[in-house]
Design a protein around this motif. Structure first.
Motif, PDB file in Angstrom:
ATOM      1  N   UNK A   1       8.989  -0.804  -2.458  1.00 13.81           N
ATOM      2  CA  UNK A   1       8.163  -1.608  -3.350  1.00 13.81           C
ATOM      3  C   UNK A   1       8.548  -3.083  -3.227  1.00 13.81           C
ATOM      4  N   UNK A   2       7.670  -3.946  -3.716  1.00 14.46           N
ATOM      5  CA  UNK A   2       7.960  -5.382  -3.706  1.00 14.46           C
ATOM      6  C   UNK A   2       9.065  -5.670  -4.721  1.00 14.46           C
ATOM      7  N   UNK A   3      10.153  -6.199  -4.238  1.00 17.51           N
ATOM      8  CA  UNK A   3      11.309  -6.506  -5.085  1.00 17.51           C
ATOM      9  C   UNK A   3      11.627  -7.997  -4.996  1.00 17.51           C
ATOM     10  N   UNK A   4      12.564  -8.421  -5.807  1.00 19.12           N
ATOM     11  CA  UNK A   4      12.985  -9.821  -5.766  1.00 19.12           C
ATOM     12  C   UNK A   4      13.533 -10.183  -4.391  1.00 19.12           C
ATOM     13  N   UNK A   5      14.372  -9.319  -3.828  1.00 18.79           N
ATOM     14  CA  UNK A   5      14.947  -9.592  -2.514  1.00 18.79           C
ATOM     15  C   UNK A   5      13.872  -9.633  -1.435  1.00 18.79           C
TER      16      UNK A   5
ATOM     17  N   UNK B   1       0.842  -1.197   0.000  1.00 20.53           N
ATOM     18  CA  UNK B   1       0.000   0.000   0.000  1.00 20.53           C
ATOM     19  C   UNK B   1       0.876   1.245   0.000  1.00 20.53           C
ATOM     20  N   UNK B   2       0.232   2.397  -0.169  1.00 19.32           N
ATOM     21  CA  UNK B   2       0.972   3.657  -0.095  1.00 19.32           C
ATOM     22  C   UNK B   2       1.232   4.053   1.356  1.00 19.32           C
ATOM     23  N   UNK B   3       0.184   4.010   2.192  1.00 20.35           N
ATOM     24  CA  UNK B   3       0.319   4.406   3.597  1.00 20.35           C
ATOM     25  C   UNK B   3      -0.424   3.416   4.492  1.00 20.35           C
TER      26      UNK B   3
ATOM     27  N   UNK C   1       4.777   2.235   0.275  1.00 23.42           N
ATOM     28  CA  UNK C   1       5.621   2.930  -0.699  1.00 23.42           C
ATOM     29  C   UNK C   1       5.775   4.416  -0.399  1.00 23.42           C
ATOM     30  N   UNK C   2       4.788   5.016   0.293  1.00 18.36           N
ATOM     31  CA  UNK C   2       4.803   6.473   0.492  1.00 18.36           C
ATOM     32  C   UNK C   2       4.941   6.888   1.943  1.00 18.36           C
ATOM     33  N   UNK C   3       5.136   5.936   2.843  1.00 13.38           N
ATOM     34  CA  UNK C   3       5.237   6.272   4.262  1.00 13.38           C
ATOM     35  C   UNK C   3       6.234   5.345   4.939  1.00 13.38           C
ATOM     36  N   UNK C   4       7.146   5.939   5.662  1.00 18.02           N
ATOM     37  CA  UNK C   4       8.094   5.164   6.452  1.00 18.02           C
ATOM     38  C   UNK C   4       7.579   5.093   7.881  1.00 18.02           C
TER      39      UNK C   4
END
Length: 231
Positions: A118-122, A82-84, A107-110
């Motif tokens: 984002x969802x990555x291979x790692x 999600x973004x937040x 993706x938009x909030x720490x």
């Protein structure tokens, strides 16, 4: 849920946007809706990993509620992008069902306790310990395309790629393989593979088939006719 005598919809509305979902906020009791061009279906096959983006989690709600009613959540897992934090649908319900197997990435909030980005291979490798299990995917098309591309390369048997590269153009001699669990990659398209068959859990003969582009990302063992699998 199958035990209910009514349909329940979970719809994410966007008050700041002009669109169909925004109009739903104006509905009153006993209003009627006409639905058309309804498409798409996700059915539960067996335990696995559910990857969702935004409102893409909604098809999974009824699956997990049903599994919960049967005390059959098991080792199922949700990876939810999600973004937040405010965008997470039914956060507390999924946390109750899944505990540590409800994994969120923003993706938009720490925020503490949440992965960021984002969802990555790692990221997938970190949270999925068996890529031979069922993976259920639903979300915005760009997100699904990106995740499908990652997944298509995670379980490709590199020995098959090497055999493909050793073949001469036009050579239809079957590449015999035991790697039924391998994902079909773009490099394998157009070549002939001899896939070993299973019969009652035992190795039998092998079936020859030419791979076409429609089979990219499909598990190799799922496209041969056996007593365990059927194409």
């Amino acid at each position: 849920m199958p035990i209910n005598d009514y349909l329940e919809f979970t719809i994410k509305t966007y008050p700041s946007h002009e669109g169909v979902t925004n109009e739903l906020l104006k509905l009153k009791k006993d209003d009627e809706l006409i639905l058309h061009e309804v498409f798409g279906a996700i059915s539960y096959k067996s335990e696995g990993v559910f990857i969702a983006g935004g409102a893409g989690v909604t098809p999974f709600i009824s699956i997990f509620r049903y599994l919960r009613s049967k005390d059959a959540i098991g080792g199922n897992k949700i990876i939810y992008a999600n973004k937040t934090r405010d965008d997470i649908i039914l956060k507390y319900e999924f946390q109750y069902f899944l505990g540590k197997n409800f994994i969120n990435i923003l993706s938009d909030e720490s925020a503490e306790g949440y992965a960021y980005g984002f969802i990555t291979e790692n990221f997938l490798k970190e949270h999925i310990n068996d890529f031979n299990k069922n993976i259920y995917l639903c979300g915005p098309p760009p997100m699904m395309d990106a995740v499908e591309k990652i997944l298509s390369g995670l379980n490709v048997d590199e020995r098959l790629i090497k055999k493909v590269k050793d073949k001469k153009p036009g050579d239809r001699t079957p590449i015999k393989t035991w790697s039924r669990a391998s994902i079909i990659s773009p490099e394998m398209i157009g070549f002939t593979f001899g896939v070993w068959l299973l019969s009652g859990g035992k190795i039998g003969n092998w079936q020859s088939l030419i791979l076409n582009p429609l089979l990219i990302s499909v598990v190799l063992g799922l496209i041969v006719s056996t007593s365990d699998f059927a194409f």
